[in-house]
Design an enzyme around this catalytic site. Structure first.
Site, PDB file in Angstrom:
ATOM      1  N   HIS A  39      67.383  44.456  24.730  1.00 24.81           N
ATOM      2  CA  HIS A  39      68.078  45.643  25.207  1.00 24.81           C
ATOM      3  C   HIS A  39      69.577  45.425  24.985  1.00 24.81           C
ATOM      4  O   HIS A  39      70.003  44.323  24.677  1.00 24.81           O
ATOM      5  CB  HIS A  39      67.797  45.892  26.693  1.00 24.81           C
ATOM      6  N   HIS A 124      75.911  43.610  22.730  1.00 26.87           N
ATOM      7  CA  HIS A 124      75.136  42.541  22.099  1.00 26.87           C
ATOM      8  C   HIS A 124      73.695  42.584  22.600  1.00 26.87           C
ATOM      9  O   HIS A 124      73.398  43.197  23.616  1.00 26.87           O
ATOM     10  CB  HIS A 124      75.749  41.172  22.408  1.00 26.87           C
TER      11      HIS A 124
END
Length: 175
Positions: A39, A124
């Protein structure tokens, strides 16, 4: 409960992130994340109660109806921590639409009195924890191609001996 708000990865992109992680495994020792945990965190809430979770859902309802899909483009690898005990991640380019979404979510949380980690937003996807990076170069890598993400979710994080697992509490499509 430990919670966070995240952009869910579209299936093709998540598959390509998983392929990248498989390319890294022979060169990098560590605990690689399971693909179902991938995620992009927009806001880390930490420990919250049910009332804060309900207010966070209200934030997502309000913010996400005003925001369209977000472009995801791989932007290289990076680490947090020390080379012998690092978190290895795939960076995502900070586009204007991604920045605007993260700012809108964080601003909405703040307006409703929900605390979150105020570290600068660095998009990220965590690939591995407790990673030990090699001294030399990494192998030639194939990075994920650009894709659009359409869903934001509130997740509950549960820690165990095997690592973290995430349970989706709520999701909403962008736009």
């Amino acid at each position: 409960m430990r919670a966070f708000v995240a952009l869910e990865l579209p299936e093709p992109f998540a598959g390509e992130v998983s392929a990248l992680a498989r390319q890294l495994r022979p060169a990098v020792a560590g605990r690689f994340m399971r693909p179902e945990t991938y995620h992009l965190t927009l806001a880390l809430l930490g420990d919250i109660g049910e009332p804060e979770a309900a207010r966070a859902v209200d934030v997502l309802d309000e913010v996400c109806e005003r925001c369209g899909a977000v472009r995801l483009s791989a932007d290289g690898l990076g680490t947090f921590g020390r080379p012998h005990d690092a978190t290895l991640w795939l960076g995502i380019a900070l586009t204007e639409e991604l920045r605007a979404l993260a700012e809108a979510v964080r601003s909405g949380l703040e307006e409703r009195g929900i605390a979150y980690d105020r570290k600068a937003f660095r998009p990220h996807i965590t690939l591995a924890r407790r990673a030990r990076l090699p001294q030399g170069d990494l192998p030639e890598l194939v990075f994920p191609g650009p894709e659009r993400a359409y869903r934001v979710a509130l997740f509950k994080s549960e820690l165990s001996q095997e690592g973290a697992s995430y349970k989706e509490l709520y999701h909403i499509d962008l736009g």
